[in-house]
Design an enzyme around this catalytic site. Structure first.
Site, mmCIF file in Angstrom:
data_model
loop_
_atom_site.group_PDB
_atom_site.id
_atom_site.type_symbol
_atom_site.label_atom_id
_atom_site.label_comp_id
_atom_site.label_asym_id
_atom_site.label_seq_id
_atom_site.Cartn_x
_atom_site.Cartn_y
_atom_site.Cartn_z
ATOM 1 N N ASP A 81 14.976 -12.997 9.784
ATOM 2 C CA ASP A 81 15.082 -12.441 8.435
ATOM 3 C C ASP A 81 14.584 -13.437 7.396
ATOM 4 O O ASP A 81 14.116 -13.059 6.335
ATOM 5 C CB ASP A 81 16.523 -12.024 8.144
ATOM 6 C CG ASP A 81 16.851 -10.790 8.956
ATOM 7 O OD1 ASP A 81 17.250 -10.938 10.127
ATOM 8 O OD2 ASP A 81 16.632 -9.673 8.448
HETATM 9 C C1 LIG Z 1 11.392 -7.550 12.805
HETATM 10 S S1 LIG Z 1 12.991 -7.396 12.291
HETATM 11 C C2 LIG Z 1 13.675 -9.040 12.255
HETATM 12 C C3 LIG Z 1 15.057 -9.077 11.734
HETATM 13 O O1 LIG Z 1 15.098 -8.425 10.502
HETATM 14 C C4 LIG Z 1 16.051 -8.449 12.720
HETATM 15 O O2 LIG Z 1 16.159 -9.265 13.847
HETATM 16 C C5 LIG Z 1 17.383 -8.323 12.049
HETATM 17 O O3 LIG Z 1 18.167 -9.253 11.987
HETATM 18 C C6 LIG Z 1 17.638 -7.021 11.387
HETATM 19 O O4 LIG Z 1 18.876 -6.983 10.730
HETATM 20 P P1 LIG Z 1 19.321 -5.651 10.007
HETATM 21 O O5 LIG Z 1 20.685 -5.979 9.475
HETATM 22 O O6 LIG Z 1 19.331 -4.585 11.051
HETATM 23 O O7 LIG Z 1 18.321 -5.381 8.912
#
Ligand SMILES: CSC[C@@H](O)[C@@H](O)C(=O)COP(=O)(O)O
Length: 359
Positions: free
Chosen positions: A246
Protein backbone atom coordinates in the site's frame (compact mmCIF):
# COMPACT_ATOMS: atom_id res chain seq x y z
CA UNK A 1 -17.52 -15.08 -13.09
CA UNK A 2 -15.97 -11.76 -13.98
CA UNK A 3 -12.64 -10.27 -12.99
CA UNK A 4 -12.96 -6.76 -14.36
CA UNK A 5 -13.12 -4.56 -11.29
CA UNK A 6 -13.43 -1.26 -13.18
CA UNK A 7 -15.62 -0.61 -16.24
CA UNK A 8 -15.10 2.80 -17.78
CA UNK A 9 -16.11 4.51 -20.96
CA UNK A 10 -16.10 8.26 -21.42
CA UNK A 11 -18.64 9.70 -18.94
CA UNK A 12 -19.62 6.36 -17.32
CA UNK A 13 -17.90 4.47 -14.51
CA UNK A 14 -18.98 1.18 -12.95
CA UNK A 15 -17.18 -0.92 -10.34
CA UNK A 16 -17.61 -4.54 -9.38
CA UNK A 17 -18.97 -4.43 -5.82
CA UNK A 18 -16.27 -6.27 -3.86
CA UNK A 19 -18.44 -6.35 -0.73
CA UNK A 20 -20.68 -8.87 -2.52
CA UNK A 21 -17.98 -11.16 -3.95
CA UNK A 22 -17.68 -14.08 -4.31
CA UNK A 23 -21.38 -14.89 -4.02
CA UNK A 24 -22.63 -12.13 -6.35
CA UNK A 25 -21.02 -10.30 -9.30
CA UNK A 26 -22.77 -6.97 -9.34
CA UNK A 27 -21.60 -3.66 -10.76
CA UNK A 28 -22.49 -0.35 -9.16
CA UNK A 29 -22.36 2.96 -10.95
CA UNK A 30 -20.07 5.69 -9.64
CA UNK A 31 -21.61 8.96 -10.78
CA UNK A 32 -19.12 11.38 -9.29
CA UNK A 33 -16.70 12.23 -6.53
CA UNK A 34 -19.15 11.65 -3.62
CA UNK A 35 -19.87 8.13 -4.91
CA UNK A 36 -16.15 7.55 -5.52
CA UNK A 37 -15.20 8.63 -1.98
CA UNK A 38 -17.90 6.37 -0.48
CA UNK A 39 -16.99 3.37 -2.67
CA UNK A 40 -13.35 3.64 -1.52
CA UNK A 41 -14.13 4.35 2.14
CA UNK A 42 -16.66 1.50 2.44
CA UNK A 43 -14.37 -0.81 0.40
CA UNK A 44 -16.74 -1.55 -2.47
CA UNK A 45 -13.45 -1.09 -4.32
CA UNK A 46 -10.12 -1.72 -2.60
CA UNK A 47 -6.46 -2.39 -3.32
CA UNK A 48 -4.03 0.51 -3.61
CA UNK A 49 -3.91 0.90 -7.44
CA UNK A 50 -7.67 0.35 -7.90
CA UNK A 51 -8.43 2.97 -5.22
CA UNK A 52 -6.41 5.60 -7.11
CA UNK A 53 -7.87 4.73 -10.50
CA UNK A 54 -11.49 4.70 -9.30
CA UNK A 55 -10.94 7.91 -7.29
CA UNK A 56 -9.56 9.76 -10.33
CA UNK A 57 -12.14 8.31 -12.73
CA UNK A 58 -14.94 9.39 -10.37
CA UNK A 59 -13.68 12.95 -10.84
CA UNK A 60 -13.46 12.41 -14.60
CA UNK A 61 -17.14 11.38 -14.86
CA UNK A 62 -18.14 14.31 -12.67
CA UNK A 63 -16.43 17.00 -14.70
CA UNK A 64 -16.99 15.42 -18.12
CA UNK A 65 -20.43 17.08 -18.72
CA UNK A 66 -19.45 20.37 -17.07
CA UNK A 67 -18.68 23.43 -19.19
CA UNK A 68 -15.82 25.60 -17.90
CA UNK A 69 -15.49 29.12 -19.16
CA UNK A 70 -12.44 29.93 -17.07
CA UNK A 71 -9.43 27.85 -16.19
CA UNK A 72 -9.14 29.04 -12.59
CA UNK A 73 -12.56 27.58 -11.70
CA UNK A 74 -11.58 24.25 -13.23
CA UNK A 75 -8.24 24.23 -11.42
CA UNK A 76 -9.80 25.05 -8.06
CA UNK A 77 -12.58 22.49 -8.50
CA UNK A 78 -10.30 19.57 -9.38
CA UNK A 79 -7.76 20.48 -6.70
CA UNK A 80 -10.42 20.52 -3.95
CA UNK A 81 -12.01 17.29 -5.15
CA UNK A 82 -8.73 15.42 -5.52
CA UNK A 83 -7.73 16.35 -1.98
CA UNK A 84 -11.13 15.17 -0.77
CA UNK A 85 -10.66 11.80 -2.53
CA UNK A 86 -7.25 11.36 -0.86
CA UNK A 87 -9.01 11.50 2.52
CA UNK A 88 -11.16 8.40 1.82
CA UNK A 89 -8.46 5.98 3.06
CA UNK A 90 -5.10 7.11 4.47
CA UNK A 91 -2.54 4.30 4.12
CA UNK A 92 -2.25 3.51 0.39
CA UNK A 93 -0.21 6.27 -1.24
CA UNK A 94 -1.36 5.74 -4.85
CA UNK A 95 -4.35 8.12 -4.66
CA UNK A 96 -2.21 10.83 -3.04
CA UNK A 97 0.54 10.54 -5.67
CA UNK A 98 -2.03 10.56 -8.49
CA UNK A 99 -3.67 13.66 -6.96
CA UNK A 100 -0.30 15.45 -6.68
CA UNK A 101 0.52 14.65 -10.31
CA UNK A 102 -2.88 15.79 -11.59
CA UNK A 103 -2.75 18.99 -9.52
CA UNK A 104 0.69 19.79 -11.03
CA UNK A 105 -0.80 19.17 -14.48
CA UNK A 106 -3.75 21.56 -13.97
CA UNK A 107 -1.42 24.18 -12.53
CA UNK A 108 0.81 23.95 -15.60
CA UNK A 109 -2.18 24.03 -17.98
CA UNK A 110 -3.64 27.01 -16.11
CA UNK A 111 -0.41 28.95 -16.65
CA UNK A 112 -0.16 27.98 -20.34
CA UNK A 113 -1.83 30.84 -22.26
CA UNK A 114 -2.12 28.78 -25.46
CA UNK A 115 -4.56 26.37 -23.75
CA UNK A 116 -8.29 27.22 -23.44
CA UNK A 117 -10.51 26.10 -20.53
CA UNK A 118 -12.13 23.40 -22.70
CA UNK A 119 -8.74 22.12 -23.91
CA UNK A 120 -7.52 22.09 -20.32
CA UNK A 121 -10.48 19.91 -19.33
CA UNK A 122 -9.87 17.49 -22.22
CA UNK A 123 -6.15 17.17 -21.41
CA UNK A 124 -6.98 16.56 -17.76
CA UNK A 125 -9.53 13.86 -18.64
CA UNK A 126 -7.12 12.17 -21.01
CA UNK A 127 -4.39 12.10 -18.29
CA UNK A 128 -6.82 10.26 -16.01
CA UNK A 129 -7.98 7.86 -18.73
CA UNK A 130 -4.39 6.73 -19.45
CA UNK A 131 -4.10 5.44 -15.85
CA UNK A 132 -6.15 2.32 -16.67
CA UNK A 133 -3.93 1.15 -19.54
CA UNK A 134 -0.70 2.13 -17.80
CA UNK A 135 -1.57 0.10 -14.70
CA UNK A 136 -2.14 -3.07 -16.74
CA UNK A 137 1.12 -2.58 -18.69
CA UNK A 138 3.02 -1.99 -15.43
CA UNK A 139 1.46 -5.06 -13.82
CA UNK A 140 2.52 -7.31 -16.69
CA UNK A 141 6.09 -5.96 -16.39
CA UNK A 142 5.97 -6.61 -12.62
CA UNK A 143 4.70 -10.14 -13.26
CA UNK A 144 7.50 -10.95 -15.67
CA UNK A 145 10.25 -9.34 -13.53
CA UNK A 146 8.99 -11.13 -10.42
CA UNK A 147 8.79 -14.54 -12.08
CA UNK A 148 12.34 -14.11 -13.41
CA UNK A 149 13.66 -13.03 -9.99
CA UNK A 150 12.09 -15.98 -8.17
CA UNK A 151 13.20 -18.50 -10.80
CA UNK A 152 16.77 -17.17 -10.62
CA UNK A 153 16.95 -18.77 -7.16
CA UNK A 154 15.71 -22.17 -8.38
CA UNK A 155 17.26 -25.08 -10.28
CA UNK A 156 16.49 -25.07 -14.04
CA UNK A 157 13.04 -26.48 -14.87
CA UNK A 158 12.09 -26.93 -11.20
CA UNK A 159 8.62 -25.97 -10.04
CA UNK A 160 7.88 -23.33 -7.38
CA UNK A 161 5.42 -23.05 -4.50
CA UNK A 162 4.28 -19.54 -3.63
CA UNK A 163 2.47 -18.07 -0.64
CA UNK A 164 0.54 -14.82 -1.01
CA UNK A 165 -1.52 -12.64 1.34
CA UNK A 166 -4.53 -10.39 0.78
CA UNK A 167 -5.74 -9.67 -2.76
CA UNK A 168 -3.41 -8.07 -5.27
CA UNK A 169 -4.97 -9.30 -8.50
CA UNK A 170 -7.30 -8.02 -11.21
CA UNK A 171 -9.74 -6.95 -8.51
CA UNK A 172 -7.19 -4.72 -6.75
CA UNK A 173 -5.79 -3.11 -9.91
CA UNK A 174 -6.87 -2.22 -13.44
CA UNK A 175 -6.09 -5.84 -14.39
CA UNK A 176 -3.59 -8.75 -14.08
CA UNK A 177 -2.37 -7.68 -10.63
CA UNK A 178 0.91 -7.12 -8.83
CA UNK A 179 1.81 -10.05 -6.54
CA UNK A 180 -0.94 -12.07 -8.18
CA UNK A 181 0.50 -10.91 -11.51
CA UNK A 182 3.81 -12.57 -10.54
CA UNK A 183 1.85 -15.75 -9.77
CA UNK A 184 0.01 -15.49 -13.12
CA UNK A 185 3.35 -15.09 -14.94
CA UNK A 186 4.87 -18.11 -13.15
CA UNK A 187 1.77 -20.10 -14.08
CA UNK A 188 1.98 -19.12 -17.75
CA UNK A 189 5.66 -20.14 -17.76
CA UNK A 190 4.45 -23.54 -16.43
CA UNK A 191 6.78 -23.21 -13.47
CA UNK A 192 4.12 -22.81 -10.74
CA UNK A 193 3.47 -26.02 -8.86
CA UNK A 194 1.06 -24.53 -6.34
CA UNK A 195 -0.02 -21.28 -4.74
CA UNK A 196 -1.25 -20.91 -1.17
CA UNK A 197 -3.36 -17.90 -0.27
CA UNK A 198 -4.17 -16.79 3.25
CA UNK A 199 -7.72 -16.01 4.30
CA UNK A 200 -6.55 -12.50 5.32
CA UNK A 201 -8.68 -11.87 8.36
CA UNK A 202 -10.63 -9.88 9.23
CA UNK A 203 -11.89 -8.69 5.85
CA UNK A 204 -11.06 -12.00 4.12
CA UNK A 205 -9.66 -10.56 0.89
CA UNK A 206 -7.75 -13.84 0.44
CA UNK A 207 -10.66 -16.23 1.01
CA UNK A 208 -13.18 -14.14 -0.91
CA UNK A 209 -11.21 -12.40 -3.65
CA UNK A 210 -7.82 -14.06 -4.26
CA UNK A 211 -9.38 -17.52 -4.07
CA UNK A 212 -12.03 -16.33 -6.56
CA UNK A 213 -9.34 -15.13 -9.00
CA UNK A 214 -7.27 -18.32 -8.64
CA UNK A 215 -10.29 -20.55 -9.25
CA UNK A 216 -11.27 -18.37 -12.22
CA UNK A 217 -7.82 -18.76 -13.81
CA UNK A 218 -7.61 -22.48 -12.93
CA UNK A 219 -4.34 -21.93 -11.06
CA UNK A 220 -3.58 -24.81 -8.66
CA UNK A 221 -4.25 -23.22 -5.28
CA UNK A 222 -5.10 -23.90 -1.65
CA UNK A 223 -6.54 -21.60 0.97
CA UNK A 224 -4.98 -21.48 4.44
CA UNK A 225 -5.89 -19.64 7.63
CA UNK A 226 -3.54 -16.78 8.55
CA UNK A 227 -2.44 -18.73 11.63
CA UNK A 228 -1.21 -21.67 9.50
CA UNK A 229 1.69 -19.88 7.82
CA UNK A 230 4.50 -21.23 10.06
CA UNK A 231 3.15 -24.78 9.79
CA UNK A 232 2.78 -24.36 6.01
CA UNK A 233 6.40 -23.26 5.62
CA UNK A 234 7.59 -26.25 7.63
CA UNK A 235 5.35 -28.76 5.82
CA UNK A 236 5.15 -27.58 2.20
CA UNK A 237 8.59 -26.28 1.24
CA UNK A 238 7.45 -22.81 0.13
CA UNK A 239 9.82 -21.25 -2.43
CA UNK A 240 8.81 -17.63 -1.96
CA UNK A 241 6.27 -15.30 -0.41
CA UNK A 242 4.99 -12.57 -2.76
CA UNK A 243 2.77 -9.79 -1.42
CA UNK A 244 1.64 -6.37 -2.61
CA UNK A 245 2.08 -2.97 -1.01
CA UNK A 246 0.00 0.00 0.00
CA UNK A 247 2.99 2.26 0.58
CA UNK A 248 6.72 1.62 0.30
CA UNK A 249 8.97 4.14 2.09
CA UNK A 250 12.28 5.33 0.63
CA UNK A 251 14.26 2.83 2.74
CA UNK A 252 12.07 -0.07 1.56
CA UNK A 253 9.91 -0.44 4.70
CA UNK A 254 6.54 -1.58 3.34
CA UNK A 255 2.99 -1.06 4.58
CA UNK A 256 0.69 -3.82 3.41
CA UNK A 257 -2.36 -5.72 4.64
CA UNK A 258 -2.32 -6.57 8.33
CA UNK A 259 -0.52 -9.88 8.83
CA UNK A 260 2.15 -9.24 6.19
CA UNK A 261 4.73 -8.38 8.86
CA UNK A 262 4.28 -11.64 10.72
CA UNK A 263 4.54 -13.63 7.47
CA UNK A 264 7.85 -11.84 6.77
CA UNK A 265 9.16 -12.73 10.25
CA UNK A 266 8.20 -16.37 9.73
CA UNK A 267 9.74 -16.39 6.22
CA UNK A 268 13.03 -15.09 7.67
CA UNK A 269 12.99 -17.85 10.27
CA UNK A 270 12.46 -20.51 7.59
CA UNK A 271 14.90 -18.98 5.06
CA UNK A 272 12.07 -18.37 2.54
CA UNK A 273 12.40 -15.56 -0.05
CA UNK A 274 10.08 -12.63 0.72
CA UNK A 275 9.18 -10.33 -2.19
CA UNK A 276 7.02 -7.20 -2.34
CA UNK A 277 5.46 -6.56 -5.78
CA UNK A 278 4.34 -2.97 -6.35
CA UNK A 279 4.32 -0.31 -9.06
CA UNK A 280 6.26 2.92 -8.57
CA UNK A 281 2.87 4.55 -7.89
CA UNK A 282 3.00 2.77 -4.48
CA UNK A 283 6.44 4.15 -3.55
CA UNK A 284 6.47 7.24 -1.36
CA UNK A 285 9.84 8.96 -1.72
CA UNK A 286 8.64 11.80 0.52
CA UNK A 287 9.08 9.65 3.64
CA UNK A 288 12.39 8.14 4.74
CA UNK A 289 10.99 5.10 6.57
CA UNK A 290 7.87 3.17 7.55
CA UNK A 291 7.60 5.08 10.84
CA UNK A 292 5.97 7.90 8.88
CA UNK A 293 3.15 5.79 7.47
CA UNK A 294 -0.29 6.41 8.93
CA UNK A 295 -2.04 3.09 9.56
CA UNK A 296 -5.78 3.09 8.96
CA UNK A 297 -7.91 1.61 11.74
CA UNK A 298 -11.16 0.08 10.49
CA UNK A 299 -14.47 -0.25 12.38
CA UNK A 300 -14.78 -2.97 15.06
CA UNK A 301 -17.72 -4.40 13.15
CA UNK A 302 -15.43 -5.71 10.38
CA UNK A 303 -13.66 -7.86 12.96
CA UNK A 304 -16.45 -8.84 15.33
CA UNK A 305 -18.78 -9.92 12.50
CA UNK A 306 -18.55 -12.05 9.38
CA UNK A 307 -20.95 -10.44 6.94
CA UNK A 308 -23.73 -9.46 9.34
CA UNK A 309 -23.26 -12.38 11.70
CA UNK A 310 -21.57 -11.60 15.03
CA UNK A 311 -18.79 -14.08 15.87
CA UNK A 312 -17.06 -12.25 18.75
CA UNK A 313 -18.40 -12.25 22.30
CA UNK A 314 -20.66 -9.27 22.86
CA UNK A 315 -18.93 -6.64 25.01
CA UNK A 316 -15.32 -7.42 23.94
CA UNK A 317 -13.45 -4.48 22.42
CA UNK A 318 -11.53 -4.95 19.14
CA UNK A 319 -8.33 -3.40 17.74
CA UNK A 320 -8.55 -3.43 13.95
CA UNK A 321 -5.55 -1.89 12.15
CA UNK A 322 -5.97 -2.56 8.42
CA UNK A 323 -2.22 -2.61 7.65
CA UNK A 324 1.18 -3.21 9.21
CA UNK A 325 4.70 -2.22 8.25
CA UNK A 326 7.25 -4.85 7.29
CA UNK A 327 10.80 -3.62 7.95
CA UNK A 328 13.06 -3.48 4.88
CA UNK A 329 15.47 -5.89 6.58
CA UNK A 330 12.94 -8.71 6.13
CA UNK A 331 12.38 -8.04 2.41
CA UNK A 332 14.40 -9.89 -0.26
CA UNK A 333 13.41 -7.53 -3.06
CA UNK A 334 10.84 -5.04 -4.31
CA UNK A 335 9.50 -6.06 -7.71
CA UNK A 336 8.49 -3.05 -9.80
CA UNK A 337 7.72 -2.35 -13.45
CA UNK A 338 11.28 -1.00 -13.72
CA UNK A 339 12.89 -4.15 -12.36
CA UNK A 340 13.64 -5.71 -8.98
CA UNK A 341 15.34 -3.59 -6.32
CA UNK A 342 16.94 -4.52 -3.04
CA UNK A 343 15.08 -2.39 -0.46
CA UNK A 344 18.21 -0.25 0.01
CA UNK A 345 18.53 0.40 -3.74
CA UNK A 346 15.28 2.35 -4.17
CA UNK A 347 16.74 5.63 -2.93
CA UNK A 348 19.70 5.46 -5.33
CA UNK A 349 17.39 4.67 -8.26
CA UNK A 350 15.17 7.63 -7.34
CA UNK A 351 18.16 9.94 -7.08
CA UNK A 352 19.51 8.79 -10.45
CA UNK A 353 16.16 9.31 -12.21
CA UNK A 354 15.69 12.76 -10.61
CA UNK A 355 19.25 13.71 -11.69
CA UNK A 356 18.39 12.49 -15.20
CA UNK A 357 15.16 14.55 -15.28
CA UNK A 358 16.95 17.70 -14.13
CA UNK A 359 20.06 17.34 -16.31
C1 LIG B 1 -2.23 -4.50 -5.61
S1 LIG B 1 -3.04 -4.27 -4.15
C2 LIG B 1 -1.80 -4.07 -2.89
C3 LIG B 1 -2.36 -3.77 -1.56
O1 LIG B 1 -3.23 -2.68 -1.67
C4 LIG B 1 -3.07 -4.99 -0.96
O2 LIG B 1 -2.13 -5.96 -0.65
C5 LIG B 1 -3.80 -4.56 0.28
O3 LIG B 1 -3.24 -4.47 1.35
C6 LIG B 1 -5.22 -4.17 0.08
O4 LIG B 1 -5.83 -3.73 1.26
P1 LIG B 1 -7.35 -3.32 1.23
O5 LIG B 1 -7.65 -2.95 2.65
O6 LIG B 1 -8.11 -4.51 0.75
O7 LIG B 1 -7.48 -2.14 0.29
Amino acid sequence: MTLKSIRYESGKLEILDQLLLPSQSQYIEVKGVEDGWRAIHKMHVRGAPAIAIVGCLSLAVEIQPEVFTDKKTLRQEVEGKLNYLVSARPTAVNMKLAADELISLVNALDKDETVSAEQMKLKFLSAIETMLDKDIIDNRAIGDAGAKAILSHCPKDSMVRILTHCNTGSLATAGYGTALGVIRSLHSLKRLEHVYCTETRPYNQGARLTAYELVHDKIPATLVCDSMVSALMRARNITAVVVGADRVATNGDTANKIGTYQIAVVAKHHGVLFYVAAPFTSIDFSIPSGEHILIEERPEHEMSHVADHRIAATGISCWNPAFDVTPASLITGIITEKGVFGPGELMQHHKNSSDFLHS
